[in-house]
Design a protein around this motif. Structure first.
Motif, PDB file in Angstrom:
ATOM      1  N   THR A 291      25.238  38.597   1.165  1.00 50.10           N
ATOM      2  CA  THR A 291      24.936  39.028  -0.208  1.00 50.10           C
ATOM      3  C   THR A 291      24.969  40.546  -0.323  1.00 50.10           C
ATOM      4  N   PHE A 292      24.429  41.224   0.684  1.00 50.28           N
ATOM      5  CA  PHE A 292      24.430  42.688   0.680  1.00 50.28           C
ATOM      6  C   PHE A 292      25.864  43.222   0.697  1.00 50.28           C
ATOM      7  N   LEU A 293      26.721  42.619   1.518  1.00 49.86           N
ATOM      8  CA  LEU A 293      28.107  43.084   1.594  1.00 49.86           C
ATOM      9  C   LEU A 293      28.855  42.825   0.296  1.00 49.86           C
ATOM     10  N   ALA A 294      28.517  41.737  -0.391  1.00 48.74           N
ATOM     11  CA  ALA A 294      29.152  41.486  -1.685  1.00 48.74           C
ATOM     12  C   ALA A 294      28.851  42.610  -2.672  1.00 48.74           C
ATOM     13  N   GLU A 295      27.612  43.126  -2.621  1.00 47.69           N
ATOM     14  CA  GLU A 295      27.260  44.246  -3.493  1.00 47.69           C
ATOM     15  C   GLU A 295      28.002  45.512  -3.085  1.00 47.69           C
ATOM     16  N   GLU A 296      28.128  45.738  -1.767  1.00 51.16           N
ATOM     17  CA  GLU A 296      28.855  46.918  -1.310  1.00 51.16           C
ATOM     18  C   GLU A 296      30.329  46.849  -1.680  1.00 51.16           C
ATOM     19  N   LEU A 297      30.902  45.658  -1.648  1.00 49.85           N
ATOM     20  CA  LEU A 297      32.305  45.504  -2.032  1.00 49.85           C
ATOM     21  C   LEU A 297      32.523  45.838  -3.504  1.00 49.85           C
ATOM     22  N   GLU A 298      31.500  45.570  -4.297  1.00 51.54           N
ATOM     23  CA  GLU A 298      31.588  45.904  -5.724  1.00 51.54           C
ATOM     24  C   GLU A 298      31.569  47.414  -5.931  1.00 51.54           C
ATOM     25  N   LYS A 299      30.788  48.129  -5.101  1.00 45.70           N
ATOM     26  CA  LYS A 299      30.609  49.567  -5.300  1.00 45.70           C
ATOM     27  C   LYS A 299      31.687  50.406  -4.628  1.00 45.70           C
ATOM     28  N   ASN A 300      32.188  49.947  -3.477  1.00 44.52           N
ATOM     29  CA  ASN A 300      33.102  50.761  -2.683  1.00 44.52           C
ATOM     30  C   ASN A 300      34.508  50.168  -2.736  1.00 44.52           C
ATOM     31  N   PRO A 301      35.461  50.839  -3.392  1.00 46.61           N
ATOM     32  CA  PRO A 301      36.817  50.279  -3.509  1.00 46.61           C
ATOM     33  C   PRO A 301      37.578  50.279  -2.191  1.00 46.61           C
ATOM     34  N   LEU A 302      37.116  51.026  -1.207  1.00 48.42           N
ATOM     35  CA  LEU A 302      37.830  51.078   0.069  1.00 48.42           C
ATOM     36  C   LEU A 302      37.471  49.907   0.987  1.00 48.42           C
ATOM     37  N   LEU A 303      36.377  49.212   0.684  1.00 46.24           N
ATOM     38  CA  LEU A 303      35.990  48.059   1.493  1.00 46.24           C
ATOM     39  C   LEU A 303      36.726  46.821   1.003  1.00 46.24           C
ATOM     40  N   GLU A 304      37.066  45.978   1.948  1.00 45.91           N
ATOM     41  CA  GLU A 304      37.802  44.770   1.622  1.00 45.91           C
ATOM     42  C   GLU A 304      37.341  43.644   2.542  1.00 45.91           C
ATOM     43  N   ALA A 305      37.077  42.469   1.954  1.00 52.64           N
ATOM     44  CA  ALA A 305      36.691  41.286   2.729  1.00 52.64           C
ATOM     45  C   ALA A 305      37.833  40.300   2.695  1.00 52.64           C
ATOM     46  N   ARG A 306      38.225  39.844   3.866  1.00 55.20           N
ATOM     47  CA  ARG A 306      39.342  38.918   3.951  1.00 55.20           C
ATOM     48  C   ARG A 306      38.925  37.659   4.689  1.00 55.20           C
TER      49      ARG A 306
END
Length: 503
Positions: free
Chosen positions: A37-52
């Motif tokens: 859940t925390f990483l989902a929020e970070e993905l929303e804020k940081n455009p350089l992060l990507e989850a695959r």
């Protein structure tokens, strides 16, 4: 003494809790699902992060990805305490990490072996719910109709339209077990209607399915079910009016009150057991959330294999192509600073996740090492253990171990356990040997009580003697405390309960 203002230059040292340090500390205390859940929020804020999602490709396929570089650590990273204390990772060095890659499976005996999830299929899903291949636990839950919806649907056809608002208000006051929790006089006063009218509407609701719903106490609930089963006679009415005697197991007095013999009283008690004291619970309430393990432990020929549950952790990367594209475009000073902050934040987050995994593995490995007898032989061999013992063994601070063991679960051949379960107080041995854990004593008490004969109930004093014979040096008050903590009644209560069961 001069009172004039002056300037002084002083040099001091202090520990500053930067946002990055706070983030690393918070990550240690989170479970895998909370990290997701925390990483989902970070993905929303940081455009350089990507989850695959993990597409099942080989390591070579990952190495040749056009926008992701492989991370190869040059040396063993510093312990978690040093990471938090020194503020490491605040720089902007490039660091792309695939949490599912082999880079993060060199911390335990689980390197290069199959999944340890016991065939659950969790360890191989990879994406932790971000990808299409991740496990969808919500789809497994049933969407049952709630009790209130079920009752309102019946009220729409059985109750006059003029009384619908009374029925709706009464249904709103029925709890999830099916009981009316508000006095009828209060409802009548609130709705400004006669009390007799409210009672009449409640009488209609009490005929709805499930039988017994809308009752104001246990006796009324069982009475409604007895009437539905056509078993409500004067003897049953007397029995239902004296449920306190049934709870105490006072069979002799019940026979006199109900004016029945032993056989009839036994039939009535058996009938009573068939009724549902909480009829509303058969309808959907809150969805039960399954506990997902954060760690898997399995026995191998070389020792114990410990593995992080990768099913609940997404594969996080830095989108290198997007960073190059943004860097090449026209930028003002603010945009350039923002992009640098995004890259530094992404690098720090991935490094903190890496350190979190390694710290969890180290703590879990030490727990398994110290509690190996439990994993081999069961709870009777659980040893007393403290946070300080584990912290000293792996050269970490006690608070770090406390954070790591919070809200995390371990799955092994003996079941699913919270990491905090393995930390128990010590009970001295009666023969002067090694101390035993409180959980081992509770298990011994539970086993003794489960094996007691119906006509030979063990008192607390007898339990103390039997435990002393097994090598446990324990006082009577401690036995009583542990027994009550496990929800086991006293010898008197258990004797009455067995008498009712044998009736």
């Amino acid at each position: 003494m001069s009172l004039a203002p002056r300037l002084d230059l002083r040099q001091t040292q202090s520990l500053v809790m930067t946002p990055q340090l706070q983030q690393a500390i918070r990550l240690l205390a989170l479970s895998n699902l909370e990290v997701e859940t925390f990483l989902a929020e970070e993905l929303e804020k940081n455009p350089l992060l990507e989850a695959r999602p993990d597409e099942g490709g080989t390591d070579a396929d990952r190495d040749t990805a056009p926008d992701a570089d492989e991370f190869q650590p040059a040396s063993e990273p510093a312990p978690s305490d040093e990471l938090l204390a020194n503020g490491a990772g605040t720089g902007e060095a490039e660091l792309d990490v695939d949490l599912a890659s082999e880079s993060f499976h060199h911390d335990s005996a689980s390197d290069n072996i199959g999944g340890l999830d016991g065939g659950l299929g969790l360890a191989g899903t990879g994406s932790g719910g971000f990808g299409e291949d991740g496990p969808d636990f919500e789809s497994m839950a049933t969407s049952d109709t709630s009790l209130a919806d079920h009752l309102i649907a019946q009220a729409g056809t059985a109750i006059d339209r003029a009384d619908q608002f009374i029925a709706t208000h009464l249904i709103d006051q029925i709890d999830e077990a099916g009981y009316l929790t508000v006095p009828l006089l209060d409802i009548a006063t609130r709705l400004n209607v006669p009390l007799a009218r409210v009672e009449a509407v409640l009488g209609m609701i009490q005929t709805f399915d499930p039988t017994g719903v809308g009752a104001r106490d246990l006796a009324e609930c069982l009475t409604l079910q007895a009437k539905e089963a056509d078993r409500y006679d004067p003897c049953m009415a007397a029995l239902l009016n004296h449920l306190d005697l049934v709870a105490r197991g006072d069979l002799a007095r019940l026979k006199r009150i109900c004016r029945v013999d032993d056989e009839d009283l036994a039939d009535m008690i058996r009938e009573l057991r068939d009724y549902n004291p909480k009829p509303g619970l058969q309808f959907g309430g809150e969805t039960v959330q399954a506990v997902v393990p954060d760690l898997f432990v399995a026995r191998r020929k070389q020792g114990w294999a410990i593995e992080i549950n990768s099913a609940t952790l997404p594969r996080v990367l830095i989108n290198r192509a997007y960073y190059v594209e943004l860097s090449a475009g026209p930028q003002d000073k603010a945009s350039k600073s923002w992009l640098a902050d995004c890259l530094a934040s992404a690098n720090w987050l991935i490094k903190a996740l890496d350190q979190r995994q390694r710290t969890i593995i180290r703590v879990a490995s030490e727990i398994v090492k110290q509690q190996e007898a439990f994993f081999l032989h069961g709870v009777a061999h659980l040893k007393p253990m403290t946070l300080r013992q584990v912290a000293d063994a792996i050269d970490m601070h006690e608070s770090t171990v406390s954070r790591v063991t919070s809200n995390k679960y371990l799955s092994c051949a003996r079941g699913l356990y919270e990491l905090k379960y393995f930390f128990t107080s010590a009970i001295q041995s009666a023969d002067g040997g090694d101390a035993v854990s409180a959980e081992a004593v509770k298990n011994a008490i539970r086993t003794l009580i489960a094996g007691e004969a119906p006509k030979k109930i063990l008192s607390d004093d007898t339990l103390v003697k039997l435990l002393n014979d097994q090598g446990f040096d324990i006082a009577r008050r401690t036995v009583a405390k542990y027994r009550e903590a496990m929800g086991i009644g006293s010898s008197v209560q258990r004797r009455r309960q067995k008498a009712l069961q044998g009736a």
